[in-house]
Motif scaffolding. Structure first.
Motif, mmCIF file in Angstrom:
data_model
loop_
_atom_site.group_PDB
_atom_site.id
_atom_site.type_symbol
_atom_site.label_atom_id
_atom_site.label_comp_id
_atom_site.label_asym_id
_atom_site.label_seq_id
_atom_site.Cartn_x
_atom_site.Cartn_y
_atom_site.Cartn_z
ATOM 1 N N GLU A 231 28.485 -69.439 -4.555
ATOM 2 C CA GLU A 231 29.825 -69.626 -5.107
ATOM 3 C C GLU A 231 30.907 -69.128 -4.147
ATOM 4 O OE1 GLU A 231 30.694 -71.281 -7.728
ATOM 5 O OE2 GLU A 231 28.598 -71.746 -8.201
ATOM 6 N N VAL A 232 30.679 -67.969 -3.536
ATOM 7 C CA VAL A 232 31.685 -67.386 -2.638
ATOM 8 C C VAL A 232 31.927 -68.274 -1.425
ATOM 9 C CG1 VAL A 232 32.160 -65.446 -1.087
ATOM 10 C CG2 VAL A 232 31.262 -65.022 -3.378
ATOM 11 N N SER A 233 30.879 -68.939 -0.952
ATOM 12 C CA SER A 233 30.986 -69.736 0.274
ATOM 13 C C SER A 233 31.653 -71.090 0.065
ATOM 14 C CB SER A 233 29.586 -69.966 0.859
ATOM 15 O OG SER A 233 28.776 -70.714 -0.044
ATOM 16 N N LEU A 234 32.111 -71.357 -1.148
ATOM 17 C CA LEU A 234 32.750 -72.645 -1.423
ATOM 18 C C LEU A 234 33.971 -72.859 -0.537
ATOM 19 C CD1 LEU A 234 33.109 -75.229 -3.084
ATOM 20 C CD2 LEU A 234 34.351 -73.876 -4.781
ATOM 21 N N LYS A 235 34.821 -71.836 -0.406
ATOM 22 C CA LYS A 235 36.044 -71.979 0.380
ATOM 23 C C LYS A 235 36.227 -70.858 1.399
ATOM 24 C CE LYS A 235 38.577 -74.380 -3.294
ATOM 25 N NZ LYS A 235 39.799 -74.373 -4.143
ATOM 26 N N GLN A 236 35.221 -70.039 1.578
ATOM 27 C CA GLN A 236 35.372 -68.874 2.454
ATOM 28 C C GLN A 236 34.228 -68.803 3.457
ATOM 29 O OE1 GLN A 236 36.565 -64.999 0.650
ATOM 30 N NE2 GLN A 236 34.699 -64.203 1.583
ATOM 31 N N CYS A 237 34.558 -68.524 4.720
ATOM 32 C CA CYS A 237 33.522 -68.364 5.738
ATOM 33 C C CYS A 237 32.894 -66.980 5.592
ATOM 34 C CB CYS A 237 34.104 -68.544 7.138
ATOM 35 S SG CYS A 237 35.225 -67.221 7.658
ATOM 36 N N MET A 238 31.846 -66.727 6.357
ATOM 37 C CA MET A 238 31.126 -65.466 6.213
ATOM 38 C C MET A 238 31.903 -64.276 6.779
ATOM 39 S SD MET A 238 28.128 -65.725 9.111
ATOM 40 C CE MET A 238 27.470 -64.141 8.587
ATOM 41 N N HIS A 239 33.014 -64.537 7.477
ATOM 42 C CA HIS A 239 33.819 -63.450 8.034
ATOM 43 C C HIS A 239 34.825 -62.897 7.025
ATOM 44 C CE1 HIS A 239 32.865 -66.010 11.733
ATOM 45 N NE2 HIS A 239 32.094 -64.952 11.797
ATOM 46 N N GLY A 240 34.906 -63.522 5.869
ATOM 47 C CA GLY A 240 35.799 -63.025 4.834
ATOM 48 C C GLY A 240 37.175 -63.673 4.877
ATOM 49 N N PRO A 241 38.043 -63.315 3.932
ATOM 50 C CA PRO A 241 39.374 -63.933 3.833
ATOM 51 C C PRO A 241 40.306 -63.597 4.988
ATOM 52 C CG PRO A 241 39.172 -62.100 2.295
ATOM 53 C CD PRO A 241 37.808 -62.327 2.859
ATOM 54 N N LYS A 242 39.991 -62.573 5.772
ATOM 55 C CA LYS A 242 40.855 -62.173 6.883
ATOM 56 C C LYS A 242 40.352 -62.681 8.232
ATOM 57 C CE LYS A 242 42.454 -57.960 4.559
ATOM 58 N NZ LYS A 242 42.597 -56.484 4.669
ATOM 59 N N CYS A 243 39.550 -63.711 8.226
ATOM 60 C CA CYS A 243 39.012 -64.273 9.472
ATOM 61 C C CYS A 243 40.158 -64.740 10.376
ATOM 62 C CB CYS A 243 38.076 -65.439 9.170
ATOM 63 S SG CYS A 243 37.396 -66.237 10.643
ATOM 64 N N LYS A 244 40.071 -64.418 11.669
ATOM 65 C CA LYS A 244 41.134 -64.755 12.618
ATOM 66 C C LYS A 244 41.312 -66.260 12.791
ATOM 67 C CE LYS A 244 40.534 -60.504 15.311
ATOM 68 N NZ LYS A 244 40.220 -59.940 16.653
ATOM 69 N N LEU A 245 40.231 -67.017 12.620
ATOM 70 C CA LEU A 245 40.316 -68.466 12.808
ATOM 71 C C LEU A 245 40.786 -69.200 11.559
ATOM 72 C CD1 LEU A 245 37.059 -69.103 14.872
ATOM 73 C CD2 LEU A 245 39.397 -68.896 15.711
ATOM 74 N N GLY A 246 40.847 -68.486 10.450
ATOM 75 C CA GLY A 246 41.343 -69.092 9.216
ATOM 76 C C GLY A 246 40.508 -70.270 8.763
ATOM 77 N N SER A 247 41.186 -71.366 8.439
ATOM 78 C CA SER A 247 40.499 -72.549 7.909
ATOM 79 C C SER A 247 39.665 -73.268 8.962
ATOM 80 C CB SER A 247 41.525 -73.528 7.323
ATOM 81 O OG SER A 247 42.444 -73.941 8.324
ATOM 82 N N PHE A 248 39.880 -72.949 10.255
ATOM 83 C CA PHE A 248 39.110 -73.597 11.313
ATOM 84 C C PHE A 248 37.684 -73.043 11.410
ATOM 85 C CE2 PHE A 248 43.361 -74.399 13.529
ATOM 86 C CZ PHE A 248 43.429 -75.691 13.029
ATOM 87 N N CYS A 249 37.451 -71.877 10.849
ATOM 88 C CA CYS A 249 36.122 -71.267 10.931
ATOM 89 C C CYS A 249 35.208 -71.875 9.873
ATOM 90 C CB CYS A 249 36.208 -69.752 10.747
ATOM 91 S SG CYS A 249 34.616 -68.921 10.960
ATOM 92 N N THR A 250 34.063 -72.361 10.311
ATOM 93 C CA THR A 250 33.110 -72.991 9.392
ATOM 94 C C THR A 250 31.800 -72.217 9.297
ATOM 95 O OG1 THR A 250 32.238 -74.384 11.172
ATOM 96 C CG2 THR A 250 34.054 -75.277 9.858
ATOM 97 N N VAL A 251 31.741 -71.038 9.914
ATOM 98 C CA VAL A 251 30.508 -70.251 9.913
ATOM 99 C C VAL A 251 30.202 -69.771 8.497
ATOM 100 C CG1 VAL A 251 29.330 -68.228 10.832
ATOM 101 C CG2 VAL A 251 30.921 -69.501 12.272
ATOM 102 N N GLY A 252 29.121 -70.268 7.937
ATOM 103 C CA GLY A 252 28.729 -69.849 6.599
ATOM 104 C C GLY A 252 29.539 -70.460 5.478
ATOM 105 N N ARG A 253 30.421 -71.388 5.789
ATOM 106 C CA ARG A 253 31.202 -72.037 4.735
ATOM 107 C C ARG A 253 30.426 -73.228 4.190
ATOM 108 N NH1 ARG A 253 37.370 -73.741 5.683
ATOM 109 N NH2 ARG A 253 37.543 -71.478 5.654
ATOM 110 N N ARG A 254 30.331 -73.292 2.890
ATOM 111 C CA ARG A 254 29.512 -74.334 2.261
ATOM 112 C C ARG A 254 30.171 -75.704 2.333
ATOM 113 N NH1 ARG A 254 28.950 -75.872 -3.237
ATOM 114 N NH2 ARG A 254 30.143 -74.083 -3.978
ATOM 115 N N VAL A 255 31.437 -75.785 1.986
ATOM 116 C CA VAL A 255 32.160 -77.057 2.013
ATOM 117 C C VAL A 255 33.099 -77.048 3.212
ATOM 118 C CG1 VAL A 255 33.768 -78.570 0.796
ATOM 119 C CG2 VAL A 255 32.031 -77.301 -0.485
#
Length: 326
Positions: A231-255
């Protein structure tokens, strides 16, 4: 390599050594004796510049060695090649040609956009944007485990695992099977499934698996952890909400959103390659050819995978090329 050796052996003027007639042989030997010109008449062991890229001559000279040494050299070559391939596979850098993008759900987003038209052929280069859901639901993961457990010869290490260390306050879960569904899997290599990305591309050695994860005996604990991470990985990468790459980071993101450049590719290959070479992240600079199939209508697209962070740069360069051509 064996075929090349045989070819050289058969085409070497009829002699076993494949070195042709006596005159040719003496001429080559004279080149070796000449060396670099400083030690005339002495065997220097230096390869003259004209022979540096002559593969045929190199193989021909190998045939002058005793068969036992030839076999050992070939075995050494194969061993080094196998090691390089294995390391590349472990690191996820193995270039296996066209890579199939796998996901639980693949949907084409909007209408494909024409980004370049070739003046000579009139063919178009098209940008396709897809929405991928790579996640694996708990029910599907548990079904995989049950199916695997029916095999009496399956490894006792198969099952659900929990990471030993926390990452940003969370532990991660996975399902591991030894050589699952792949006859080419090396011994001791485990196929890994995660709730966030489904089946992982990289197989994991048992040593690494036990070093980083602990096997869970409680299915209930595995279920809770799996569903929470899903559920958490629906809109969030594995680096958390403060990831430096923001929406560009897809590591561990489900969608995630995936962009593929299809249609006419060769005329714009250099432009795309140049645009990617300017990207900050090393992983975004590499050109990858992918195949992706939509789950609803089985539409198959083959093209260049364009990282999300590089889409704008690629489109700008293609627009500039289009203006120059016109």
């Amino acid at each position: 390599m064996r075929n090349l050796l045989r070819k050289e052996m058969n085409g070497g003027g009829g002699s076993y050594l494949g070195v042709g007639n006596r005159k040719t042989t003496m001429g080559r030997f004279a080149k070796i004796r000449q060396g670099n010109g400083k030690d005339s008449g002495k065997l220097s062991g230096r390869i003259v510049d004209s022979d540096m890229h002559d593969v045929g001559r190199f193989l021909n000279r190998l045939l002058g060695l005793p068969p036992e040494i030839q076999n050992r050299l070939f075995e050494l070559f194969v061993s080094i090649l196998d090691l390089l391939v294995q390391n590349a596979r472990l690191e996820g850098h193995l270039d296996s040609g066209i890579v199939e993008v796998k996901a639980t759900s693949v949907e084409l987003q909007g209408t494909p956009k024409t980004v370049h038209v070739d003046n000579l052929s009139g063919a178009s280069t098209i940008l396709f944007t897809f929405t991928l859901d790579r996640g694996l639901m708990w029910e599907c993961a548990y079904a995989l485990l049950e199916e695997k457990q029916k095999d009496e010869s399956s490894s006792t290490n198969n099952g659900f695992y929990e990471s030993k260390r926390e990452w940003l306050g969370r532990r991660h879960f996975l399902l591991a099977f030894e050589g699952y569904g792949n006859s080419c899997s090396a011994s001791g290599m485990y196929k890994v499934f995660r709730p966030t990305v489904g089946e992982a591309l990289r197989e994991m050695p048992l040593v690494e698996l036990k070093d980083k994860y602990r096997k869970l005996s409680s299915l209930e604990k595995a279920r809770r952890g799996w569903e929470d991470e899903y559920e958490v990985s629906l809109k969030q990468c594995m680096h958390g909400p403060k990831c430096k790459l923001g929406s560009f980071c897809t590591v561990g993101r489900r969608v995630q959103e995936v962009n593929v450049l299809g249609g006419l590719i060769l005329p714009v290959w250099g432009t795309v390659e140049k645009a990617l070479s300017k990207q900050a992240r090393q992983s975004h600079r590499r050109i990858r050819i992918v195949q992706i199939v939509t789950t609803t209508d089985n539409q198959r697209i083959v093209g260049l995978l364009i990282p999300n962070a590089a889409v704008e740069a690629v489109l700008q360069d293609l627009a500039w090329v289009q203006d120059v051509d016109e």
